[in-house]
Scaffold this motif. Structure first.
Motif, PDB file in Angstrom:
ATOM      1  N   PRO A  42       0.819  -1.226   0.000  1.00 37.08           N
ATOM      2  CA  PRO A  42       0.000   0.000   0.000  1.00 37.08           C
ATOM      3  C   PRO A  42       0.854   1.279   0.000  1.00 37.08           C
ATOM      4  N   ILE A  43       1.945   1.267   0.748  1.00 37.21           N
ATOM      5  CA  ILE A  43       2.844   2.432   0.780  1.00 37.21           C
ATOM      6  C   ILE A  43       3.607   2.526  -0.535  1.00 37.21           C
ATOM      7  N   ALA A  44       4.062   1.391  -1.042  1.00 36.28           N
ATOM      8  CA  ALA A  44       4.791   1.371  -2.320  1.00 36.28           C
ATOM      9  C   ALA A  44       3.933   1.958  -3.439  1.00 36.28           C
ATOM     10  N   LYS A  45       2.652   1.632  -3.430  1.00 36.20           N
ATOM     11  CA  LYS A  45       1.741   2.150  -4.462  1.00 36.20           C
ATOM     12  C   LYS A  45       1.642   3.677  -4.385  1.00 36.20           C
ATOM     13  N   ILE A  46       1.561   4.209  -3.177  1.00 35.75           N
ATOM     14  CA  ILE A  46       1.510   5.673  -3.007  1.00 35.75           C
ATOM     15  C   ILE A  46       2.791   6.309  -3.534  1.00 35.75           C
ATOM     16  N   ILE A  47       3.931   5.727  -3.185  1.00 38.77           N
ATOM     17  CA  ILE A  47       5.214   6.283  -3.620  1.00 38.77           C
ATOM     18  C   ILE A  47       5.341   6.198  -5.138  1.00 38.77           C
ATOM     19  N   ARG A  48       4.960   5.063  -5.720  1.00 43.06           N
ATOM     20  CA  ARG A  48       5.020   4.926  -7.189  1.00 43.06           C
ATOM     21  C   ARG A  48       4.124   5.966  -7.878  1.00 43.06           C
ATOM     22  N   ASN A  49       2.902   6.137  -7.377  1.00 37.27           N
ATOM     23  CA  ASN A  49       1.949   7.063  -8.008  1.00 37.27           C
ATOM     24  C   ASN A  49       2.323   8.526  -7.831  1.00 37.27           C
ATOM     25  N   SER A  50       2.887   8.872  -6.694  1.00 34.62           N
ATOM     26  CA  SER A  50       3.102  10.282  -6.379  1.00 34.62           C
ATOM     27  C   SER A  50       4.539  10.748  -6.504  1.00 34.62           C
ATOM     28  N   SER A 124      -4.014  13.349 -11.475  1.00 33.95           N
ATOM     29  CA  SER A 124      -4.887  13.392 -10.294  1.00 33.95           C
ATOM     30  C   SER A 124      -4.662  12.212  -9.348  1.00 33.95           C
ATOM     31  N   ASP A 125      -4.201  11.080  -9.882  1.00 30.80           N
ATOM     32  CA  ASP A 125      -3.949   9.916  -9.022  1.00 30.80           C
ATOM     33  C   ASP A 125      -2.728  10.124  -8.119  1.00 30.80           C
ATOM     34  N   ALA A 126      -1.933  11.142  -8.402  1.00 30.12           N
ATOM     35  CA  ALA A 126      -0.741  11.439  -7.594  1.00 30.12           C
ATOM     36  C   ALA A 126      -1.064  12.333  -6.398  1.00 30.12           C
ATOM     37  N   LYS A 127      -2.237  12.933  -6.418  1.00 28.96           N
ATOM     38  CA  LYS A 127      -2.645  13.815  -5.311  1.00 28.96           C
ATOM     39  C   LYS A 127      -2.793  12.990  -4.040  1.00 28.96           C
ATOM     40  N   LEU A 128      -2.219  13.480  -2.949  1.00 29.52           N
ATOM     41  CA  LEU A 128      -2.244  12.747  -1.681  1.00 29.52           C
ATOM     42  C   LEU A 128      -3.352  13.238  -0.769  1.00 29.52           C
ATOM     43  N   SER A 129      -4.057  12.290  -0.188  1.00 24.04           N
ATOM     44  CA  SER A 129      -5.033  12.637   0.844  1.00 24.04           C
ATOM     45  C   SER A 129      -4.263  12.892   2.136  1.00 24.04           C
ATOM     46  N   ASP A 130      -4.925  13.460   3.123  1.00 28.09           N
ATOM     47  CA  ASP A 130      -4.269  13.689   4.412  1.00 28.09           C
ATOM     48  C   ASP A 130      -3.808  12.371   5.020  1.00 28.09           C
ATOM     49  N   GLU A 131      -4.607  11.331   4.862  1.00 33.31           N
ATOM     50  CA  GLU A 131      -4.236  10.012   5.399  1.00 33.31           C
ATOM     51  C   GLU A 131      -3.007   9.453   4.684  1.00 33.31           C
ATOM     52  N   GLN A 132      -2.953   9.594   3.378  1.00 36.68           N
ATOM     53  CA  GLN A 132      -1.788   9.123   2.620  1.00 36.68           C
ATOM     54  C   GLN A 132      -0.532   9.899   3.016  1.00 36.68           C
ATOM     55  N   ARG A 133      -0.690  11.194   3.237  1.00 38.47           N
ATOM     56  CA  ARG A 133       0.445  12.008   3.693  1.00 38.47           C
ATOM     57  C   ARG A 133       0.977  11.471   5.020  1.00 38.47           C
ATOM     58  N   LYS A 134       0.075  11.209   5.948  1.00 39.12           N
ATOM     59  CA  LYS A 134       0.475  10.665   7.255  1.00 39.12           C
ATOM     60  C   LYS A 134       1.203   9.337   7.096  1.00 39.12           C
ATOM     61  N   GLN A 135       0.654   8.474   6.242  1.00 40.48           N
ATOM     62  CA  GLN A 135       1.272   7.169   6.021  1.00 40.48           C
ATOM     63  C   GLN A 135       2.690   7.313   5.460  1.00 40.48           C
ATOM     64  N   LEU A 136       2.841   8.177   4.472  1.00 39.44           N
ATOM     65  CA  LEU A 136       4.159   8.392   3.873  1.00 39.44           C
ATOM     66  C   LEU A 136       5.148   8.977   4.877  1.00 39.44           C
ATOM     67  N   ILE A 137       4.722   9.998   5.583  1.00 35.16           N
ATOM     68  CA  ILE A 137       5.586  10.637   6.580  1.00 35.16           C
ATOM     69  C   ILE A 137       6.019   9.611   7.615  1.00 35.16           C
ATOM     70  N   ASN A 138       5.077   8.840   8.150  1.00 37.22           N
ATOM     71  CA  ASN A 138       5.391   7.820   9.152  1.00 37.22           C
ATOM     72  C   ASN A 138       6.339   6.763   8.593  1.00 37.22           C
ATOM     73  N   TYR A 139       6.114   6.369   7.352  1.00 34.91           N
ATOM     74  CA  TYR A 139       6.979   5.357   6.746  1.00 34.91           C
ATOM     75  C   TYR A 139       8.391   5.894   6.542  1.00 34.91           C
ATOM     76  N   PHE A 140       8.498   7.091   5.981  1.00 33.41           N
ATOM     77  CA  PHE A 140       9.829   7.679   5.777  1.00 33.41           C
ATOM     78  C   PHE A 140      10.562   7.834   7.109  1.00 33.41           C
ATOM     79  N   ARG A 141       9.873   8.270   8.142  1.00 31.33           N
ATOM     80  CA  ARG A 141      10.487   8.447   9.466  1.00 31.33           C
ATOM     81  C   ARG A 141      10.906   7.092  10.059  1.00 31.33           C
ATOM     82  N   MET A 142      10.075   6.071   9.868  1.00 29.83           N
ATOM     83  CA  MET A 142      10.395   4.746  10.388  1.00 29.83           C
ATOM     84  C   MET A 142      11.662   4.192   9.717  1.00 29.83           C
ATOM     85  N   VAL A 143      11.729   4.295   8.391  1.00 34.56           N
ATOM     86  CA  VAL A 143      12.892   3.797   7.657  1.00 34.56           C
ATOM     87  C   VAL A 143      14.122   4.615   8.039  1.00 34.56           C
TER      88      VAL A 143
END
Length: 153
Positions: A42-50, A124-143
């Motif tokens: 799910p995170i990989a898909k967000i990163i690929r799209n955006s 338009s598929d690259a636009k991030l929702s607030d939830e997707q932003r949180k997920q990405l931020i949390n993932y980047f911080r975790m890694v």
């Protein structure tokens, strides 16, 4: 006025003979961020799209890239994006640089600087929702934290 329009039209036609190079650099999956960090799908898909069109060697060029000067601007943007952060070559970055790049990525996503608004207008598929932003931020911080702990940074 008519002469000016004719000159502009001729210039527009002439610049079409100077297309951009749409060849992506060769990718090595063993160096790709999503693979080496075993990113959940799910995170990989967000990163690929955006992120991947500008920040990887897997750019998918849109139809307007064939029309100059739009193609030139797009190519410049992609070259700059890859220079700043290239997920396709993430493994070659030193651990300290990986930490720094992930910190910047999390910051830019959090501040809504990425993905660029100009990019999301046409993708338009690259636009991030607030939830997707949180997920990405949390993932980047975790890694980022994992890299720091593994390398004692």
């Amino acid at each position: 006025m008519k002469k000016v329009l004719i000159v502009l039209l001729m210039a527009f036609i002439i610049i079409q003979f100077f297309p951009i190079d749409k060849t992506n650099p060769t990718t090595n999956q063993g160096m790709d961020f999503l693979k080496i960090k075993n990113t959940p799908e799910p995170i990989a898909k967000i990163i690929r799209n955006s992120c991947y069109d500008c920040h990887s060697n897997e750019t998918k060029y849109p139809a307007y890239s064939y029309i100059q000067p739009a193609g030139w601007l797009l190519k410049n943007h992609i070259d700059e994006g890859r220079k700043e952060l290239n997920f396709s070559t993430f493994a070659i970055y030193e651990p300290k640089r990986q930490v720094h790049k992930l910190d910047e990525a999390a910051e830019y996503v959090e501040q809504k600087k990425m993905p660029l608004e100009s990019y999301t207008l046409g993708h338009s598929d690259a636009k991030l929702s607030d939830e997707q932003r949180k997920q990405l931020i949390n993932y980047f911080r975790m890694v980022q934290k994992q890299i720091q702990e593994t390398n004692r940074l």
